[in-house]
Scaffold this motif. Structure first.
Motif, PDB file in Angstrom:
ATOM      1  N   ARG A 142      -9.107  -9.222  -4.352  1.00 40.85           N
ATOM      2  CA  ARG A 142      -8.138  -8.216  -4.779  1.00 40.85           C
ATOM      3  C   ARG A 142      -8.390  -7.816  -6.224  1.00 40.85           C
ATOM      4  NH1 ARG A 142      -2.883  -8.275  -3.343  1.00 40.85           N
ATOM      5  NH2 ARG A 142      -3.545  -9.273  -1.444  1.00 40.85           N
ATOM      6  N   PHE A 160     -10.917  -0.017  -9.378  1.00 42.92           N
ATOM      7  CA  PHE A 160     -10.159   1.204  -9.605  1.00 42.92           C
ATOM      8  C   PHE A 160      -9.876   1.427 -11.078  1.00 42.92           C
ATOM      9  CE2 PHE A 160      -5.928   2.136 -11.095  1.00 42.92           C
ATOM     10  CZ  PHE A 160      -6.041   3.512 -11.114  1.00 42.92           C
ATOM     11  N   MET A 192       6.925  -8.079  -3.628  1.00 40.63           N
ATOM     12  CA  MET A 192       5.657  -7.357  -3.674  1.00 40.63           C
ATOM     13  C   MET A 192       4.770  -7.837  -2.547  1.00 40.63           C
ATOM     14  SD  MET A 192       3.942  -5.084  -5.201  1.00 40.63           S
ATOM     15  CE  MET A 192       2.406  -4.566  -4.492  1.00 40.63           C
ATOM     16  N   ASN A 194       1.457  -8.598  -0.179  1.00 44.90           N
ATOM     17  CA  ASN A 194       0.111  -9.086  -0.424  1.00 44.90           C
ATOM     18  C   ASN A 194      -0.955  -8.164   0.141  1.00 44.90           C
ATOM     19  OD1 ASN A 194       1.034 -11.284  -1.740  1.00 44.90           O
ATOM     20  ND2 ASN A 194       0.946 -12.637   0.044  1.00 44.90           N
ATOM     21  N   ASP A 195      -0.536  -7.084   0.748  1.00 43.20           N
ATOM     22  CA  ASP A 195      -1.479  -6.168   1.375  1.00 43.20           C
ATOM     23  C   ASP A 195      -2.451  -5.601   0.337  1.00 43.20           C
ATOM     24  OD1 ASP A 195      -2.830  -4.278   2.711  1.00 43.20           O
ATOM     25  OD2 ASP A 195      -1.072  -3.114   3.334  1.00 43.20           O
ATOM     26  N   PRO A 196      -3.763  -5.821   0.540  1.00 40.97           N
ATOM     27  CA  PRO A 196      -4.737  -5.320  -0.436  1.00 40.97           C
ATOM     28  C   PRO A 196      -4.663  -3.809  -0.622  1.00 40.97           C
ATOM     29  CG  PRO A 196      -5.771  -6.848   1.090  1.00 40.97           C
ATOM     30  CD  PRO A 196      -4.397  -6.575   1.623  1.00 40.97           C
ATOM     31  N   SER A 197      -4.269  -3.113   0.404  1.00 37.28           N
ATOM     32  CA  SER A 197      -4.219  -1.655   0.273  1.00 37.28           C
ATOM     33  C   SER A 197      -3.196  -1.226  -0.775  1.00 37.28           C
ATOM     34  CB  SER A 197      -3.864  -1.025   1.624  1.00 37.28           C
ATOM     35  OG  SER A 197      -2.555  -1.414   2.013  1.00 37.28           O
ATOM     36  N   VAL A 248      -2.882  -2.505  -3.673  1.00 36.93           N
ATOM     37  CA  VAL A 248      -3.572  -2.419  -4.960  1.00 36.93           C
ATOM     38  C   VAL A 248      -4.278  -1.088  -5.081  1.00 36.93           C
ATOM     39  CG1 VAL A 248      -5.377  -3.432  -6.410  1.00 36.93           C
ATOM     40  CG2 VAL A 248      -3.877  -4.909  -5.068  1.00 36.93           C
ATOM     41  N   ASP A 249      -4.974  -0.727  -4.020  1.00 40.08           N
ATOM     42  CA  ASP A 249      -5.695   0.537  -4.048  1.00 40.08           C
ATOM     43  C   ASP A 249      -4.747   1.713  -4.241  1.00 40.08           C
ATOM     44  OD1 ASP A 249      -8.033  -0.799  -3.701  1.00 40.08           O
ATOM     45  OD2 ASP A 249      -8.096  -0.492  -1.532  1.00 40.08           O
ATOM     46  N   PHE A 263      -1.732   1.691  -5.526  1.00 38.18           N
ATOM     47  CA  PHE A 263      -1.158   1.670  -6.879  1.00 38.18           C
ATOM     48  C   PHE A 263      -2.160   2.237  -7.880  1.00 38.18           C
ATOM     49  CE2 PHE A 263      -0.367  -0.699 -10.906  1.00 38.18           C
ATOM     50  CZ  PHE A 263       0.921  -0.237 -11.169  1.00 38.18           C
ATOM     51  N   ALA A 264      -3.380   1.790  -7.735  1.00 42.85           N
ATOM     52  CA  ALA A 264      -4.419   2.218  -8.662  1.00 42.85           C
ATOM     53  C   ALA A 264      -4.665   3.713  -8.556  1.00 42.85           C
ATOM     54  CB  ALA A 264      -5.700   1.452  -8.383  1.00 42.85           C
ATOM     55  N   LEU A 296       2.475  -3.540 -15.646  1.00 46.10           N
ATOM     56  CA  LEU A 296       2.889  -4.799 -15.029  1.00 46.10           C
ATOM     57  C   LEU A 296       4.249  -4.659 -14.354  1.00 46.10           C
ATOM     58  CD1 LEU A 296       1.858  -7.162 -17.950  1.00 46.10           C
ATOM     59  CD2 LEU A 296       0.804  -7.106 -15.688  1.00 46.10           C
ATOM     60  N   TRP A 302       3.927  -2.552 -11.251  1.00 46.57           N
ATOM     61  CA  TRP A 302       3.227  -3.277 -10.179  1.00 46.57           C
ATOM     62  C   TRP A 302       4.165  -4.254  -9.482  1.00 46.57           C
ATOM     63  CZ3 TRP A 302      -0.364  -3.519  -6.792  1.00 46.57           C
ATOM     64  CH2 TRP A 302      -0.805  -4.736  -6.278  1.00 46.57           C
ATOM     65  N   GLU A 303       4.958  -4.905 -10.289  1.00 49.46           N
ATOM     66  CA  GLU A 303       5.880  -5.872  -9.717  1.00 49.46           C
ATOM     67  C   GLU A 303       6.878  -5.220  -8.773  1.00 49.46           C
ATOM     68  OE1 GLU A 303       7.606  -7.735 -13.081  1.00 49.46           O
ATOM     69  OE2 GLU A 303       5.804  -8.880 -13.586  1.00 49.46           O
ATOM     70  N   LYS A 304       7.182  -3.971  -9.047  1.00 50.63           N
ATOM     71  CA  LYS A 304       8.192  -3.267  -8.252  1.00 50.63           C
ATOM     72  C   LYS A 304       7.580  -2.302  -7.246  1.00 50.63           C
ATOM     73  CE  LYS A 304      12.019  -4.632 -10.461  1.00 50.63           C
ATOM     74  NZ  LYS A 304      13.186  -5.226  -9.786  1.00 50.63           N
TER      75      LYS A 304
END
Lengths: 500, 181
Positions: free
Chosen positions: A96, A103, B1, B3-6, B8-9, B11-12, B45, B48-50
Motif C-alpha cells: 500500500r 501516486f 478507515m 483497508n481497501d487498497p483502492s 489509497v489510489d 484518495f491520491a 493526514l 486520510w483518516e476520515k
C-alpha cells in the motif's frame, strides 16, 4: 481602484510572498484585503501562483513527508479519530505504501509547463553555471558541423615534436593537423571517405569531404556516397570520382598520385587558362605534378606503394547519424535521442557535465523496469560499444552521476522484434549484468569502451538496469552518450550500409 | 478507515490536482512555505483518516478545504510561529473565502492553469524567465540569489514583483479566454 493603489497592492502581495514584508506593509495589506472581497480573491490567486511556481520543488517533499508520517504513525493523530492504532500499520503496509508513494510523487505538471521550465533551466544553466568551455555546450547542430572526421586507429605512430597526440576515436575539426614522424593513422571523414596517413607526413583536415597533404603520403578509400572527396597538395588538387587512390608529396613539394581503383581528376593549382583544365586518371595510372609545372605528367603505375590499411584494423565506430533511440521512459527533455546525438561531446571524445545533454528515465519509474534501445540503421557485426555514463552536474554544482548505469543486460537483435522477454528468439544476450563505471562528473570524461564477441545485429538493447543510487528527486537511471562499433572484418559492410 | 487498497489510489488521485491550490491557500495565511508544508501534511493526514466517511456525491475539493481550514486556524492560533501576522479578522475572512469553488471543481482546471502559466512564462523575456526559475529553484532564497547574481536583494525583489504581477495578469487573461464558450 487607482493604478497606483493597485500597484501598491501587488507590491504587498509580492513582499508577503518573498517574506520581505515590513510590518507596515502587512498592516496596509490587511486593511486592503478586509475592504475588498475581490482583492481577497486576487491575493489568494497570487499566492496560488507563488505556490505553483514553487510547487515542483515543494510538492514532492510534502508528499514524501506525508507518506513518511502516514507510514510511521502508530495510531490516530487525534483523540476524536476512532481508527484503531493497529489499522495504520495494516492499511499502510508495504504494498500500500508503495502505491501511495507512487501516486504522491507522480508528476502533475503538463508537458507545456515542463517545456517552459526546461527552456528556462537551460538558459539559467548557461547563464549561471561556470562553464568550463562554452564551446563544449554548443548546440548539437553546430557541434556536428564542426566535427568533420574521426581518428579510427593508430599504428606505430611517432608524433612530431609539439604535435597534437591524437588518439583513436577522437573527433577532428577543420584545420586539425596530423603531424607524424612515422607510423600510420587511419581516419574517417564524415562524408564517408577513409584515409590512411603514412608518416612522415603533415596532413590537415579541411572539411568533411577533403583535406590538405603538405608532406608525406595518404591513401583514400572513397565510397560512392563520398564522391568528390579531394586531397590538396602544394601543386594540385586530386578529386575522387569514386575510387581508391594514393597521393604523395615529396620534400620538394611535387605531388604524385596513383589510382588503384576507379578514377580521379587532377586539378592544377596556381595556373590559369587552358592548362588548368582537369586531367582524368583511371585505375592503373599515376601522375606527377612538379612545383611550378603547368602540366600533369601521366605515368604508368606499377604496384600500389601506399599503405592502404592498418596492419590490424580496429573496430569501426558506426556513424551515429543513422542511430535512432527509444527508451522505457524519459524525464522532461532528457530523452533517448539526447544520448546519441553527440550533444555534449567535444572534438576529443570528451563529454561535458551539462545535465540536460543526456538521457535518463523518469524519476518515478524503477530502473529495473527500464530499458534503452538503439536502432543502428543497418545490420552490423557488432564488436563493442562506448558508453559515456551519466556525467551530469546540476546548475548548483551537485553531481548527479549516481543516476548512471551501474549494470545492464546487453541484448542484440537483427530484427528488433518485440523485446527479449516477449520474443527471446529474436534477441541474443551478449552480456548479462555488464558493469559500468560511474562517471566522474568532470568535463574531460571519455567514457568506457566495452568489447564483446562480434555478433550481427541492428538493434541493441540495454535492459535490467541498475544505478548507483537514488536521490531526493527519485530513482532514475541513464547515461550521457553511447556509440557502437562494428568489427574490422565487416568494415566494407559498414561502408556499404552507409552508401545504402 | 477501510483497508481497501483502492482507497489509497482514490484518495491520491483526488488529492493530486488540487495540491498546488491548497498550498497556495495555506501560504496566503501562513506566509511561510515550511510551515505551509506542515499544515498541508496535517490536513492530508486528517483527511486520510476520515476518507472512508467522504460522501462521493460531494465535492472532494470542498471537503478537503474543510480540513485545510481547520489546520490553518489551528496554526494561526499559535501566532508566535507566524512571520507575517494578519489580523484575526482578516484570517477569518480568508479562511471563509471560497477560493476553491467552481475553479477547483472543474475537471482539468489545474491543467488549464498550468498551460496558461507555461504560455505566460514564454511571454517573459529570457532574462526574466531565468531569474524566476533561479529564484524558485533555489527555494525562494532571494538574498542568496542576489549574492550569486551580484545584484542587490531589493533589485531582485523588485524584479520578482514585476514578473509575478505580469504572470498573474497574463494567467487570468488566459484562463478567462479558455473559459469562454
Amino acid at each position: 481602484m487607482s493604478e497606483s493603489t493597485r500597484s501598491q497592492l501587488f507590491r504587498h502581495f509580492s513582499d508577503v510572498c518573498s517574506a520581505d514584508a515590513p510590518a507596515s506593509a502587512v498592516a496596509a495589506l490587511d486593511a486592503m484585503l478586509l475592504a475588498s472581497d475581490e482583492d481577497c480573491q486576487a491575493y489568494l490567486q497570487y499566492c496560488e501562483l507563488h505556490a505553483v511556481l514553487a510547487f515542483e520543488n515543494a510538492s514532492s517533499q510534502i508528499m514524501s513527508e506525508t507518506v513518511r508520517r502516514l507510514t510511521s504513525q502508530p495510531g490516530p493523530r487525534r483523540a476524536d479519530v476512532e481508527t484503531a492504532d493497529s489499522q495504520w500499520s495494516v492499511q499502510l503496509a508495504a504494498p500500500r505504501r508503495s502505491r501511495l508513494r507512487a501516486f504522491l510523487v507522480q508528476p502533475i505538471v503538463p508537458s507545456s509547463l515542463i517545456a517552459g521550465l526546461f527552456i528556462a533551466i537551460v538558459l539559467l544553466s548557461l547563464a549561471l553555471v561556470n562553464l568550463p568551455d562554452s564551446g563544449e555546450f554548443a548546440a548539437p547542430v553546430a557541434r556536428q558541423e564542426a566535427v568533420v572526421a574521426q581518428i579510427i586507429g593508430l599504428q606505430d605512430v611517432r608524433w612530431a615534436e609539439g604535435a597534437t597526440r591524437w588518439r583513436p576515436e577522437m573527433f577532428l575539426q577543420p584545420q586539425a593537423a596530423l603531424h607524424l614522424r612515422s607510423g600510420l593513422i587511419e581516419l574517417r571523414f564524415n562524408d564517408g571517405a577513409t584515409v590512411v596517413v603514412e608518416g612522415p607526413a603533415e596532413f590537415v583536415v579541411a572539411t568533411a569531404g577533403g583535406a590538405t597533404l603538405r608532406r608525406g603520403q595518404v591513401f583514400a578509400t572513397v565510397p560512392p556516397a563520398a564522391v568528390g572527396f579531394y586531397v590538396d597538395t602544394p601543386t594540385a588538387r586530386f578529386v575522387d570520382l569514386s575510387t581508391e587512390f594514393g597521393v604523395a608529396v615529396d620534400v620538394d613539394g611535387s605531388a604524385h598520385a596513383q589510382v588503384a581503383l576507379g578514377a580521379i581528376e587532377v586539378q592544377l593549382l596556381h595556373v590559369t587558362g587552358e592548362a588548368s583544365q582537369p586531367v582524368r586518371l583511371t585505375a592503373g595510372q599515376a601522375a606527377r605534378v612538379a612545383p611550378g609545372a603547368n602540366t600533369v605528367t601521366i605515368e604508368q603505375s606499377g604496384k600500389v606503394r601506399f599503405a592502404q590499411r592498418l596492419a590490424e584494423s580496429p573496430a569501426v565506430m558506426i556513424p551515429s547519424a543513422a542511430y535512432a533511440a527509444t527508451s522505457s521512459s524519459s524525464f522532461r527533455h532528457r530523452v533517448a535521442e539526447r544520448a546519441i546525438n553527440g550533444d555534449g561531446l567535444n572534438a576529443f571524445g570528451e563529454h561535458g557535465t551539462h545535465n540536460e545533454q543526456l538521457w535518463h528515465t523518469n524519476v518515478r519509474t524503477s530502473p529495473a523496469e527500464s530499458w534503452y534501445q538503439v536502432d543502428l540503421g543497418g545490420v552490423y557485426q557488432l564488436a563493442a560499444l562506448r558508453l559515456w555514463n551519466h556525467n551530469g552536474v546540476d546548475p548548483h554544482g551537485v553531481s548527479e552521476t549516481h543516476r548512471g548505469i551501474r549494470s545492464a543486460d546487453i541484448w542484440v537483435s537483427e530484427t528488433g522484434a518485440g523485446d527479449p522477454q516477449s520474443q527471446p528468439e529474436a534477441w541474443t544476450l551478449i552480456a548479462r549484468r555488464q558493469e559500468f563505471q560511474q562517471a566522474p562528473g568532470a568535463a574531460n570524461y571519455t567514457g568506457e569502451r566495452i568489447d564483446f564477441p562480434a555478433v550481427p545485429g541492428r538493434y541493441v538493447r540495454l535492459d535490467n538496469l541498475t544505478n548507483f543510487g537514488s536521490d531526493r528527486h527519485g530513482d532514475c537511471v541513464g547515461f550521457s552518450e553511447v556509440r557502437f562499433y562494428a568489427g574490422a572484418n565487416v568494415k566494407n559492410q559498414v561502408e556499404k550500409d552507409m552508401q545504402d | 478507515m477501510s483497508n481497501d487498497p483502492s482507497q489509497v489510489d482514490e484518495f491520491a488521485s483526488r488529492l493530486a490536482p488540487i495540491q498546488s491550490q491548497l498550498l497556495g491557500y495555506i501560504y496566503a495565511i501562513v506566509h511561510n512555505f515550511d510551515d505551509s508544508r506542515d499544515v498541508l501534511q496535517q490536513a492530508h493526514l486528517a483527511a486520510w483518516e476520515k476518507f472512508d466517511q467522504f460522501d462521493r456525491s460531494q465535492s472532494f475539493s470542498a471537503w478537503m478545504y474543510g480540513f485545510v481550514r481547520y489546520e490553518v486556524m489551528a496554526y494561526h492560533r499559535d501566532r508566535a510561529r507566524s512571520r507575517v501576522k494578519f489580523s484575526d479578522e482578516l484570517v477569518q475572512k480568508l479562511v471563509r473565502t471560497e477560493h476553491h469553488d467552481d475553479r477547483t471543481a472543474a475537471d482539468g482546471r489545474l491543467e488549464v492553469y498550468l498551460e496558461a502559466l507555461a504560455h505566460c512564462k514564454q511571454q517573459l523575456t529570457a532574462a526574466d524567465r531565468q531569474l524566476l526559475e533561479a529564484y524558485y529553484d533555489q527555494g525562494c532564497q532571494g538574498r542568496e540569489l542576489a549574492q550569486r547574481l551580484q545584484r542587490s536583494a531589493q533589485s531582485i525583489s523588485n524584479s520578482l514583483a514585476r514578473i509575478r504581477k505580469a504572470l498573474f495578469h497574463c494567467i487570468r487573461s488566459q484562463v478567462a479566454q479558455g473559459e469562454r464558450p
